[in-house]
Design a protein around this motif. Structure first.
Motif, PDB file in Angstrom:
ATOM      1  N   VAL A   1       0.321   9.826 -13.889  1.00  0.00           N
ATOM      2  CA  VAL A   1      -0.082   8.526 -13.989  1.00  0.00           C
ATOM      3  C   VAL A   1      -1.310   8.301 -14.105  1.00  0.00           C
ATOM      4  CG1 VAL A   1       2.183   8.229 -12.451  1.00  0.00           C
ATOM      5  CG2 VAL A   1      -0.157   8.380 -11.458  1.00  0.00           C
ATOM      6  N   THR A   2      -1.669   7.162 -14.762  1.00  0.00           N
ATOM      7  CA  THR A   2      -2.883   6.639 -14.782  1.00  0.00           C
ATOM      8  C   THR A   2      -3.048   5.553 -13.487  1.00  0.00           C
ATOM      9  OG1 THR A   2      -2.789   6.784 -17.358  1.00  0.00           O
ATOM     10  CG2 THR A   2      -4.568   5.512 -16.388  1.00  0.00           C
ATOM     11  N   THR A   3      -4.001   5.666 -12.616  1.00  0.00           N
ATOM     12  CA  THR A   3      -4.252   4.835 -11.691  1.00  0.00           C
ATOM     13  C   THR A   3      -5.743   4.629 -11.386  1.00  0.00           C
ATOM     14  OG1 THR A   3      -3.763   4.705  -9.294  1.00  0.00           O
ATOM     15  CG2 THR A   3      -4.279   6.661 -10.132  1.00  0.00           C
ATOM     16  N   THR A   4      -5.873   4.064 -10.127  1.00  0.00           N
ATOM     17  CA  THR A   4      -7.505   3.644  -9.757  1.00  0.00           C
ATOM     18  C   THR A   4      -8.014   4.404  -8.896  1.00  0.00           C
ATOM     19  OG1 THR A   4      -6.921   1.482 -11.037  1.00  0.00           O
ATOM     20  CG2 THR A   4      -8.981   1.506  -9.651  1.00  0.00           C
ATOM     21  N   CYS A   5      -9.076   4.685  -8.786  1.00  0.00           N
ATOM     22  CA  CYS A   5      -9.490   5.427  -7.745  1.00  0.00           C
ATOM     23  C   CYS A   5      -9.616   4.828  -6.277  1.00  0.00           C
ATOM     24  CB  CYS A   5     -10.968   6.149  -8.076  1.00  0.00           C
ATOM     25  SG  CYS A   5     -11.458   7.175  -6.850  1.00  0.00           S
TER      26      CYS A   5
ATOM     27  N   GLU B   1      -0.372   7.282  -3.197  1.00  0.00           N
ATOM     28  CA  GLU B   1       1.198   7.099  -3.028  1.00  0.00           C
ATOM     29  C   GLU B   1       1.905   5.737  -2.852  1.00  0.00           C
ATOM     30  OE1 GLU B   1      -0.007  10.749   0.274  1.00  0.00           O
ATOM     31  OE2 GLU B   1       0.594   8.739   1.021  1.00  0.00           O
ATOM     32  N   LYS B   2       1.069   4.719  -3.535  1.00  0.00           N
ATOM     33  CA  LYS B   2       1.443   3.451  -3.668  1.00  0.00           C
ATOM     34  C   LYS B   2       1.143   2.820  -4.944  1.00  0.00           C
ATOM     35  CE  LYS B   2      -1.410   2.176  -0.155  1.00  0.00           C
ATOM     36  NZ  LYS B   2      -1.928   1.276   0.835  1.00  0.00           N
ATOM     37  N   GLU B   3       1.759   1.486  -5.220  1.00  0.00           N
ATOM     38  CA  GLU B   3       1.404   0.666  -6.193  1.00  0.00           C
ATOM     39  C   GLU B   3       0.868  -0.669  -5.835  1.00  0.00           C
ATOM     40  OE1 GLU B   3       4.873   0.362  -8.543  1.00  0.00           O
ATOM     41  OE2 GLU B   3       6.251  -0.453  -7.149  1.00  0.00           O
ATOM     42  N   GLY B   4       0.306  -1.093  -7.019  1.00  0.00           N
ATOM     43  CA  GLY B   4      -0.438  -2.635  -6.611  1.00  0.00           C
ATOM     44  C   GLY B   4      -1.540  -2.691  -7.340  1.00  0.00           C
TER      45      GLY B   4
ATOM     46  N   VAL C   1      -2.885   0.111  -9.871  1.00  0.00           N
ATOM     47  CA  VAL C   1      -2.666   1.296  -8.870  1.00  0.00           C
ATOM     48  C   VAL C   1      -1.257   1.914  -9.184  1.00  0.00           C
ATOM     49  CG1 VAL C   1      -2.533   2.188  -6.697  1.00  0.00           C
ATOM     50  CG2 VAL C   1      -4.431   0.539  -7.284  1.00  0.00           C
ATOM     51  N   GLU C   2      -1.136   2.935  -9.193  1.00  0.00           N
ATOM     52  CA  GLU C   2       0.444   3.401  -9.582  1.00  0.00           C
ATOM     53  C   GLU C   2       0.577   4.630  -8.667  1.00  0.00           C
ATOM     54  OE1 GLU C   2       2.836   2.201 -11.627  1.00  0.00           O
ATOM     55  OE2 GLU C   2       1.411   0.750 -12.685  1.00  0.00           O
ATOM     56  N   ALA C   3       1.777   4.792  -8.162  1.00  0.00           N
ATOM     57  CA  ALA C   3       1.837   5.924  -7.341  1.00  0.00           C
ATOM     58  C   ALA C   3       2.394   7.396  -8.184  1.00  0.00           C
ATOM     59  CB  ALA C   3       3.202   5.747  -6.396  1.00  0.00           C
ATOM     60  N   ALA C   4       1.419   8.453  -7.602  1.00  0.00           N
ATOM     61  CA  ALA C   4       1.343   9.709  -8.330  1.00  0.00           C
ATOM     62  C   ALA C   4       2.351  10.547  -7.563  1.00  0.00           C
ATOM     63  CB  ALA C   4       0.107  10.408  -8.477  1.00  0.00           C
ATOM     64  N   ILE C   5       2.457  10.467  -6.279  1.00  0.00           N
ATOM     65  CA  ILE C   5       3.143  11.210  -5.371  1.00  0.00           C
ATOM     66  C   ILE C   5       3.846  10.515  -4.070  1.00  0.00           C
ATOM     67  CG2 ILE C   5       2.095  13.301  -5.627  1.00  0.00           C
ATOM     68  CD1 ILE C   5       0.397  12.862  -3.248  1.00  0.00           C
ATOM     69  N   PRO C   6       4.923  10.518  -3.579  1.00  0.00           N
ATOM     70  CA  PRO C   6       5.559   9.846  -2.543  1.00  0.00           C
ATOM     71  C   PRO C   6       4.741  10.017  -1.299  1.00  0.00           C
ATOM     72  CG  PRO C   6       6.859  11.739  -2.751  1.00  0.00           C
ATOM     73  CD  PRO C   6       5.881  11.899  -3.853  1.00  0.00           C
ATOM     74  N   PRO C   7       4.854   9.225  -0.202  1.00  0.00           N
ATOM     75  CA  PRO C   7       4.568   9.435   0.971  1.00  0.00           C
ATOM     76  C   PRO C   7       4.974  10.568   1.474  1.00  0.00           C
ATOM     77  CG  PRO C   7       5.147   6.987   0.754  1.00  0.00           C
ATOM     78  CD  PRO C   7       5.532   7.866  -0.287  1.00  0.00           C
TER      79      PRO C   7
END
Lengths: 211, 689
Positions: free
Chosen positions: B4-8, B443-446, B458-464
């Motif tokens: 996934v592409t997410t934000t640090c 582990e979250k999105e938003g 922000v995209e979840a790469a793994i579950p909690p």
């Protein structure tokens, strides 16, 4: 602005654009090994050679500026023959086939370079796993200079150096004392750009050996 | 494997990352080539420090306190305990006996949900976030001087600036990707001015370095302004057309001569003049600052003075001329933008503004308090006074990171009920009655909003892990059980609500964010704002405001008993309380906090490199290892605060910014003594005669 024709496709390019930019704009693939868009063009590997109308020899696409009216042939036989030979030479020095997924493996595959025709000395395995995240596998280095330039031009840590000549050409972290005893800031830009996994993440090593 | 592409989720730079996961584990993280803030680069933290996500000591189930011990419990038990205790306290003492903290590491949607929980479900404005203790002075000052609480430009302005002036910020350690960008700009010819009591790495790449005594930033900036005015480097046209209040500043500047400045700051007059000319004569110049400016008694005033400096030279609102506060945590900007503050709703609109409050009342269907709530330090005071009975702390280890640890501990001890929503047990959960297992940024999105005001997905790469849940789910569930249904399926519904109720963010939506994000203000049609104030300021009449604020002495100063000034800050390898980075191989590189001390001071105190020393301030005492180096100016010592065993914040007192109560972490008078049984320092006998 200049108008360049790549494999019959006309593209308008901004001042300062290279033939590699033009090829990309025209949707044509040109193989590269020492090129990384985050770094200034280097023109060392000669894998990005393309044919140019009215030019006696192929030219490197990454360092040749666009000029109005240029006609580029990306798959010119002479250019591709040289590019293939360069890749083949690089492979001939490695102790094994390049790991799948590396840029070197992908370029070799697209250029149909399989077993090198020239047997001879290959690099002996020399690993350095002292850093908690970064692994050095010196035997995989093809001296493209990308890691050194990433360290200089992207991060500005100046921790990596090109060493040796010819077959002995390689890279060193600091004074070859490893990343930790250098000015390395562990940003990983070198591992990110390396086309052969000569520098890679330690965490990815088991994965590589599984493949 | 999935990517996934997410934000640090580390600092406020906002690097876009490609996270590759295999099932519930992160395999590797690499920078997104098209990340607008990082352009294919990232740092040791963003790229490598992800192992904490599956650390064996991650919280995997809720914990509740029984017979003095925290023990694992079911979600049902934990939530029931929260609802019954908060209900009881609200009935007995009113909603203002309860307070909540949102987290600058969490998403905008998490923070928005948290302030809605406190305001709508509990009924109080007692909501704050940890930007209180870092950049609240920046927010205050930018609103006063220019109108909006955010950087005036983007990181790309660094590439276009002829000069970059950095004060109280150490980007190569705290914001490594921006640090690398500045270094590259310097190598291409951008001239750097660095101002810091430590000789930071970028000083070696700069044109001039000024080392003021800690706490004298205001005098430095006033001195720069004096020289600029004296030597005719002011932009009269800009001042006349775009600003107000210059005359009273000019009057104040009269006495701020380089000589007077040298007296206060210790900076040689000629150096100050050279720096002023460098900045004043440049066609474009950007200003960057960090907590070395804000975490002072007059931090908010110094930011206003920096705004003066930019306005009097016309260096704001233009490409290459930006004011860029470097935000410490990933979402310092966003957590405040979202109204997780005791006095404002989203986009800094006051809680006592009837029209604004009414718009939220209409959306949420409940009456809302018009009374300002408590700031974090006020919460602790109220807890000690017995007025505040319960706190819900989400993603902040106040017992390690807030100043005057003993005072914070007393406050937490005095609460009747404390909920912590965390990913690890920490110093604060030691006081908690209920601990809820939550999620890290992987582990979250938003969305997060970076230091350039850029909303990024922000995209979840793994579950909690285990039974842990996302913060958004948890807050929504607590609210539902308290009788206030937020009615959102996912964080993206919350983002839609934020956009609907906030004109500044009107055009923000998940779809529009794309890969580049959006820099607020974002118009309804999706047009965003890389540069603010190109035509006018966002204040009444469109004019920027010059604040004539004289230098005033810091809250603490060296004396006979406490002769050295302690400055605190970060190191590259670790991040704030160290909760995340200490659980990665980063500890193989740096495994402890150290006290940097100048060789002159070290020799005088018989302290050698590596010796254990005792550090005593007016309020506390710690022991730490000394590191003798010349980075720090004589008379100062420096340490980080990444390891809880150091307890650096025991030393910091109650002094805080006059406008925002941001603690004065950067000026603490201390006494340092050797503490070693086998000191490595061998004092040399003085040569006779």
């Amino acid at each position: 602005m200049s108008t360049v024709t790549v494999d019959g496709v006309e593209v308008e390019m901004e001042a300062g654009a290279t033939l590699l930019d033009a090829a990309k704009a025209a949707g044509r693939w040109v193989p590269t090994l020492c090129f990384d868009e985050r770094q200034a063009p280097f023109g060392a590997c000669r894998v990005c050679l393309v044919g140019l109308a009215d030019s006696p020899k192929p030219v490197p696409a990454c360092t040749t500026p666009c000029r109005d009216g240029m006609e580029v042939e990306t798959e010119q036989p002479a250019a591709r023959r040289v590019a293939g030979a360069v890749v083949e030479l690089a492979l001939s020095e490695l102790p094994g086939r390049p790991a799948a997924g590396t840029e070197l493996a992908r370029v070799a595959e697209r250029l149909d370079v399989t077993e090198p025709r020239w047997p001879g000395a290959v690099h002996e395995r020399r690993g350095d796993l002292r850093h908690p995240y970064l692994a050095l596998q010196h035997e995989l280095c093809i001296s493209c200079g990308r890691c050194v330039r990433a360290c200089d031009e992207v991060q500005g840590a100046f921790a990596l150096t090109a060493t040796g000549r010819g077959f002995e050409a390689n890279i060193a972290a600091g004074l070859d004392a490893g990343f930790e005893d250098s000015t390395c800031v562990s940003c990983g830009a070198c591992a990110d750009t390396c086309p052969t996994d000569a520098i890679t993440e330690i965490g990815l090593l088991p994965q590589l050996s599984e493949e | 494997m999935a990517a996934v592409t997410t934000t640090c989720g580390y600092c406020g730079v906002g690097c876009r990352l490609e996270a590759l996961a295999d099932g519930d584990r992160i395999v590797s993280i690499s920078p997104a080539l098209d990340g607008p803030a990082n352009e294919g680069h990232t740092c040791i933290k963003g790229r490598f420090a992800h192992g904490f996500t599956r650390s064996p000591d991650r919280l995997r189930t809720p914990l509740i306190r029984e017979d003095g011990e925290l023990r694992p419990a079911s979600w049902e038990q934990a939530l029931e305990r929260i609802v019954s205790e908060l209900g009881r306290i609200k009935t007995a003492h009113g909603p203002d006996a309860i307070a909540g903290l949102a987290s600058s590491r969490a998403t905008n949607e998490d923070c928005y949900a948290m302030q809605r929980l406190m305001r709508a479900a509990i009924g109080t404005n007692n909501i704050d976030n940890c930007s209180r203790v870092c950049h609240s002075p920046t927010s205050f000052a930018l609103r006063r001087s220019f109108g909006l609480s955010g950087a005036t430009g983007s990181f790309t302005d660094i590439d276009r600036a002829e000069v970059a002036l950095m004060i109280g910020v150490n980007p190569t350690q705290g914001h490594p990707v921006v640090g690398a960008r500045i270094k590259q700009a310097a190598l291409r010819g951008c001239r750097l001015i660095t101002i810091d009591p430590r000789r930071i790495e970028l000083a070696d790449y700069g044109a001039i370095h000024l080392s003021p005594r800690a706490g004298t930033n205001a005098a430095v900036v006033l001195g720069l302004c004096h020289v600029i005015r004296r030597d005719g480097l002011v932009d009269q046209e800009f001042i006349a057309a775009r600003t107000e209040g210059y005359e009273s500043l000019a009057e104040l500047l009269e006495n701020c001569t380089p000589e007077a400045t040298e007296e206060i700051t210790g900076i040689p007059a000629a150096d100050l003049e050279a720096a002023a000319h460098l900045y004043g004569e440049a066609a474009s110049a950007s200003l960057l600052w960090g907590l070395g400016v804000t975490e002072h008694k007059y931090g908010s005033e110094v930011v206003q003075l920096l705004c003066n400096l930019a306005m009097m030279t016309g260096k704001v609102g233009k490409p290459g001329s930006a004011l860029l506060p470097l935000r410490g945590q990933n979402n310092v900007q966003g957590s405040s933008d979202m109204g997780a503050l005791p006095d404002v709703y989203t986009s800094y609109r006051p809680v006592d503004d009837d029209e604004v409050a009414a718009s939220f009342e209409a959306e949420w269907g409940v009456p809302l308090s018009r009374r300002k709530g408590l700031t974090i330090p006020q919460m602790f005071d109220a807890a000690i006074a017995g007025e505040l009975k319960a706190m819900y702390v989400f993603g902040e280890d106040v017992a390690q990171t807030d100043p005057d640890t003993a005072h914070v501990a007393a406050a937490l001890e005095n609460l009747e009920f404390l909920v912590c929503q965390e990913i690890f047990e920490n110093e604060t959960t030691g006081f908690a009655d209920v601990v809820l297992p939550a999620s890290s940024f992987l582990e979250k999105e938003g969305t997060f909003t970076n230091a350039e005001r850029r909303f990024q997905a922000v995209e979840a790469a793994i579950p909690p892990p285990g039974e842990a849940r996302t913060d958004f789910e948890i807050i929504g569930e607590v609210s539902r059980r308290l009788g206030h249904e937020m009615g959102w399926e996912s964080p993206w519904d919350a983002l839609d609500e934020i956009a609907r109720l906030t004109p500044q963010y009107g055009g923000v939506s998940r779809k529009r964010l794309g890969r580049d994000g959006l820099q607020w203000p974002v118009r309804e049609d999706g047009t965003d704002s890389p540069i603010l104030y190109d035509a006018s300021f966002d204040r009444p009449g469109g004019r920027g405001h010059f604040a004539a604020l004289p230098y005033k002495a810091p809250g603490d100063s060296a004396d006979e008993e406490f002769p050295l000034i302690l400055v605190t800050g970060r190191v590259l390898q670790h991040y704030n309380a160290g909760t995340m980075t200490r659980r990665t191989a980063n500890v193989d590189l740096v495994d402890r906090d150290r006290l940097e001390i100048h060789p002159d001071d070290a020799a005088r105190l018989w302290i050698g490199d590596g010796d254990r020393v005792s550090v005593r301030s007016r309020v506390g005492h710690i022991e730490i290892e000394a590191q003798v180096n010349t980075q720090i100016e004589p008379g100062h010592v420096f340490t980080s605060f990444h390891f809880p065993e150091t307890r650096t914040n025991l030393l910091v007192g109650q002094s805080s910014d006059v406008n925002t109560s941001c603690p004065e972490y950067k000026v603490v008078a201390v006494d340092v003594r050797p503490f070693s049984e086998n000191p490595s320092f061998e004092p040399a006998l003085g040569t006779a005669g």
